[in-house]
Design a protein around this motif. Structure first.
Motif: not given
Ligand code: UD1
Ligand code: CA
Length: 428
Positions: A355-375
């Protein structure tokens, strides 16, 4: 205040064979000069450093960390040598403690032993297993008769294993009287501070030798000694933490920075490196992990995981080949081969392999918010910014590019197709 302190750091440091000045060479990632300054300011608030080679560079590093330091300059052309360094110095206190910038391992306790005002002239000496190029100390009964620099020593004097540590605590008036009398009539044509001993004796002053530890007072002159000093500092640090209850497996293979802190019961396996202001609490760090500036509570990490700066990981299992950066993880499992960057992941969530968080769009960094009990199924990409609410299932191989609401299944893959006997049609 009993003592003024002067730290000598104007030398060229040629033995380092580097453009970087000797006292800015790093030990456990910190410039060498900062270690001695830290001890100096614990004892005195009149602390001066003499500089010359790369003065501006060293001055900046010093003042960034210890803004109260007084900076002096030595004229290396006119007055070379350790006594030349004192040319413009005026101590405030009755006693002057002279230290060198290349002695990072000295402890505060040992300096306190040296600033013994019962004597007008205290000299730190040690018995060396390998006296190398240290100045040799010639004793006469209980007093110190003279110091002979290695370059100027006779064969017989070179066989003496008693060495000058290069640290002196001298009555300030006496020092000011003697300094103008020191000449440069020696092999190196330098003004040697060590000649102050002979001159003080001529005035009838008793020179008091103070025995110190050879390794604690080692002078770091070249890259080999730099590595030795780092090794000794590491040994000290790990010994301290083991005494506090931390288990280190094969400690000589483990590196920890001086700012790293452990609490509770921690177990650190071989080949681990922990850097910066990291905090490890009740956790197991398995083989070959690298942890930078992160906090880990009640978790097991690795083997072979990389925690880059700013993670806060609680009650989690982080397995092999997982890289985390600026991740706030609470009660999660990420067993293998993931990149979790700029994210918050809540309890009960399972991060599948790849699994990869793609946090970078080439200019800025962005956040991934993931809740409880997620598969999150294996090999999914989370295109940040993205929000995955509680109780969600992400099907393996999905590319998550929008918000997923509580309780949903998210699936996006190309539909699979099977074309029967395609191989045979293509190649026959
Ligand atoms: C010095 C001592 C030697 C002692 C050893 C202990 C002298 C002459 N020799 O030798 O007896 O055994 O330390 O480690 O004192 N410095 C200046 N200006 C100069 C030259 C040096 O400020 O002109 C500074 C250096 O930056 C360094 C310190 O003085 O921090 C010591 O100089 P270094 O060249 O390392 O002396 P050693 O040869 O090690
Ligand atoms: Ca030295």
């Amino acid at each position: 205040m009993q003592s003024s302190i002067l730290i000598l750091a104007a030398g060229l440091g040629t033995r380092m064979k580097s453009k970087k000045p000797k006292v800015l060479q790093k030990i456990c990632k910190k410039s060498m000069i900062l270690y001695i300054l830290e001890k100096a300011f614990k004892i005195s608030d009149d602390v001066s450093v003499v500089l010359s080679y790369e003065k501006e560079l060293i001055e900046k590093e010093i003042l960034d960390h210890f803004p109260k330091t007084k900076i002096l300059e030595q004229d290396l052309n006119k007055f070379p040598g350790t006594a030349g360094a004192l040319k413009n110095y005026k101590p405030q206190a009755k006693q002057t403690l002279i230290l060198c910038g290349d002695m990072p391992l000295i402890k505060e306790q040992s300096l306190k032993k040296l600033i013994d005002t019962n004597y007008d002239f205290n000299v730190a000496i040690f018995n060396a297993k390998d006296p190398k190029n240290y100045g040799r100390v010639i004793l006469k009964e209980d007093s110190l008769e003279k110091i002979v620099e290695f370059k100027d020593a006779s064969e017989e004097e070179r066989n003496v294993s008693l060495c000058n540590a290069g640290v002196y605590a001298i009555n300030s008036d006496l020092l000011m009287q003697i300094l103008p009398l020191i000449d440069n009539k020696n092999e190196a044509k330098e003004y040697y501070l060590t000649d102050a001993i002979k001159l003080a004796r001529e005035k009838g002053v008793l020179i008091h030798p103070v025995f110190v530890d050879e390794f604690e007072f080692m002078g770091v002159n070249d890259k080999f000694e730099l590595s030795k000093a780092e090794e000794l500092m590491q040994d000290e640090l790990k010994k301290y933490w083991m005494k506090q209850g931390v288990i280190f497996h094969l400690p000589h293979t483990i590196y920890i920075d001086p700012d790293v802190c452990f609490e509770g019961e921690c177990e650190i396996y071989e080949n681990v490196r922990i850097e910066g202001k990291s905090l490890i609490v009740n956790s197991i760090i398995k083989s070959s992990c690298v942890i930078e500036e992160s906090e880990v509570f009640n978790s097991d990490i690795g083997p072979l995981a990389h925690l880059r700066p700013k993670n806060i990981i609680k009650n989690s299992h982080i397995g092999n080949f997982v890289e985390c950066k600026n991740a706030k993880l609470n009660k999660i499992k990420a067993g293998h081969l993931s990149y979790l960057g700029d994210c918050e992941i809540d309890e009960g969530t399972n991060i599948g392999c790849g699994v990869i968080t793609c946090n970078y769009d080439g200019i800025k960094k962005h956040k991934s918010i993931i809740g409880k009990n997620v598969f999150i199924g294996s090999n999914s990409e989370l295109i940040a910014p993205v929000n995955i609410e509680d109780d969600v299932i992400i099907a393996a191989g999905s590319c998550v590019d929008k918000k997923v609401e509580k309780g949903a299944l998210f699936i996006n893959r190309a539909t699979s197709k099977i074309i029967k006997d395609y191989f045979y049609k293509k190649f026959q």
